[in-house]
Design an enzyme around this catalytic site. Structure first.
Site, mmCIF file in Angstrom:
data_model
loop_
_atom_site.group_PDB
_atom_site.id
_atom_site.type_symbol
_atom_site.label_atom_id
_atom_site.label_comp_id
_atom_site.label_asym_id
_atom_site.label_seq_id
_atom_site.Cartn_x
_atom_site.Cartn_y
_atom_site.Cartn_z
ATOM 1 N N HIS A 71 0.839 -1.201 0.000
ATOM 2 C CA HIS A 71 0.000 0.000 0.000
ATOM 3 C C HIS A 71 0.874 1.251 0.000
ATOM 4 O O HIS A 71 1.962 1.273 0.594
ATOM 5 C CB HIS A 71 -0.975 -0.002 1.183
ATOM 6 C CG HIS A 71 -0.360 0.095 2.539
ATOM 7 N ND1 HIS A 71 -0.093 1.303 3.155
ATOM 8 C CD2 HIS A 71 0.022 -0.856 3.429
ATOM 9 C CE1 HIS A 71 0.415 1.089 4.351
ATOM 10 N NE2 HIS A 71 0.506 -0.211 4.551
ATOM 11 N N ASP A 102 6.468 2.088 7.041
ATOM 12 C CA ASP A 102 5.109 1.587 6.795
ATOM 13 C C ASP A 102 4.429 2.413 5.705
ATOM 14 O O ASP A 102 3.707 3.351 6.000
ATOM 15 C CB ASP A 102 4.315 1.642 8.099
ATOM 16 C CG ASP A 102 2.945 1.004 7.998
ATOM 17 O OD1 ASP A 102 2.686 0.293 7.019
ATOM 18 O OD2 ASP A 102 2.122 1.230 8.907
ATOM 19 N N GLU A 129 -5.168 1.174 2.596
ATOM 20 C CA GLU A 129 -4.954 0.258 3.719
ATOM 21 C C GLU A 129 -5.123 0.960 5.056
ATOM 22 O O GLU A 129 -5.705 0.408 5.993
ATOM 23 C CB GLU A 129 -3.559 -0.370 3.611
ATOM 24 C CG GLU A 129 -3.345 -1.584 4.504
ATOM 25 C CD GLU A 129 -2.804 -1.233 5.881
ATOM 26 O OE1 GLU A 129 -2.743 -2.129 6.741
ATOM 27 O OE2 GLU A 129 -2.436 -0.055 6.104
ATOM 28 N N GLU A 154 4.559 -5.583 4.756
ATOM 29 C CA GLU A 154 4.406 -4.870 6.021
ATOM 30 C C GLU A 154 5.729 -5.045 6.765
ATOM 31 O O GLU A 154 6.520 -5.933 6.426
ATOM 32 C CB GLU A 154 3.238 -5.416 6.855
ATOM 33 C CG GLU A 154 1.849 -5.137 6.300
ATOM 34 C CD GLU A 154 1.455 -3.665 6.310
ATOM 35 O OE1 GLU A 154 2.210 -2.847 6.896
ATOM 36 O OE2 GLU A 154 0.413 -3.326 5.722
#
Length: 367
Positions: A71, A102, A129, A154
């Site tokens: 994402h 992230d 996300e 992730e």
């Protein structure tokens, strides 16, 4: 390859993809940059705008059996940042910037890995996300897909996580009758009392098996006006993280039955998704790409949705979850280097159409 990764990460961090607000559109600079790099690497591009800031970019090259997902959106920059969150800075052994951990660091690694490989590619980039509804991934998985494996980015320290907890959030709205607290029976119709009673029962449920490990968290209780007025309404918002193998629906049904007066309580599911668990295809995925297996984690990822759809799925990306959503977020340079090499193994997969057709036929039969 680290130089390429940092070049891409610098460009991606400079793009504001904070979510909320849900304002990312198909012509967003982050998406435009990724399209430019991917087209130059021989990828075909499919762009889908689901609205409300939910955009899906699917880049393909050849016929891949493994789809890789990342994402592009980030959480809003915390006010305690000590520097410009949209300017990538390399300090010592770390790269600092909003989303570096992230999870734009992983996206940069993927772009570099695709540039330096010539194998099959299926890269799914999404923008929602952090919005908490996973619309992009859910819509993608509704299609008939030619993939039986998935690698989801992730922060895992470049270890392949094969198991993680589920996630669910709910809202309970209790209705009562407003009255002076001196009136006999007012307490029996007090919405705050009913909400409090449910909370006590819910907490009690988690003190014994099989629900002692669902990680119940009552995050908010609202209601009432003052101490001498029986409340006409009250609201409880709670969440839980059931272990792998337990769908949130199972404890949710039991928790719902704890409501004393169901006719005066509205139960709303805000979000519910299972955890990630291993499948028969997981060992092959790990061995084929030489991924180091990581320990199960407590945070939820969209990998669970791919697993629920029948794909052998792992979570793998640079960085540590402790840095995700933190001020002055950073990712170790060594993690970026190792993640890029790991993704390159996936994008060097020489699966041809004949092999893929046989694999998918077997996979569909197993589902």
């Amino acid at each position: 390859m680290l130089g390429r990764v940092l070049t891409h990460l610098d460009r991606l961090v400079a793009c504001d993809t904070q979510n909320p607000p849900r304002t990312i559109a198909p012509d967003h600079p982050a998406i435009a940059y990724c399209i430019s790099v991917l087209k130059h690497s021989g990828c075909a591009i499919s762009l889908t705008d689901h609205g409300d800031g939910c955009v899906t970019l699917l880049a393909t090259r050849g016929e891949a059996r493994t789809v890789v997902n990342c994402h592009l959106d980030t959480v809003p920059a915390d006010p305690s940042w000590t520097r410009d969150p949209f300017k990538l800075v390399v300090e010592g052994d770390d790269a600092v910037g909003l989303g570096a951990c992230d999870v734009k660091g992983a996206a940069a690694c993927m772009l570099a890995a695709i540039e330096e490989s010539d194998g099959a590619v299926a890269l799914l980039l999404t923008t929602d996300e952090e919005a908490g509804q996973s619309r992009c991934v859910r819509e993608f998985l509704k299609q008939e897909l030619p993939y039986d494996r998935a690698v989801i980015a992730e922060p895992t320290g470049v270890k392949a996580v094969t198991k993680h907890r589920g996630l669910a959030t709910y809202e309970l709205a209790f209705r009562g009758v407003a009255a002076h607290s001196s009136v006999i029976g007012a307490d029996q119709r007090n919405a705050v009392h009913h909400a409090s009673l449910w909370c006590a029962k819910a907490i009690g449920l988690t003190e014994s098996k099989p629900y002692d490990d669902i990680r119940l968290n009552i995050g908010m209780i609202e209601g009432g006006t003052k101490a001498n007025v029986a409340a006409s309404s009250a609201k409880v918002i709670f969440g839980m993280r059931p272990p792998p193998g337990m769908h949130p629906d199972t404890p949710a049904r039991v928790l719902r039955d704890l409501v004393q007066d169901p006719e005066n309580c509205v139960w709303k599911t805000r979000f519910a998704a299972p955890g990630l668990d291993e499948t028969d295809g997981t060992p092959g995925l790990l061995s084929d790409y030489g991924f180091a297996k990581g320990d199960p984690v407590d945070f939820w990822t969209e990998a669970a949705l791919f697993g629920e759809a029948g794909l052998a799925t792992v979570v793998l990306g640079p960085g540590n979850i402790k840095q995700a959503h933190a001020a002055d977020e950073f990712v170790p340079l060594d993690d970026l280097r190792r993640a890029a090499e790991a993704y390159k193994k996936v994008f060097s997969d020489p699966v041809d159409a004949a092999d893929l057709a046989g694999t998918m036929s077997d996979a569909k039969g197993a589902r």
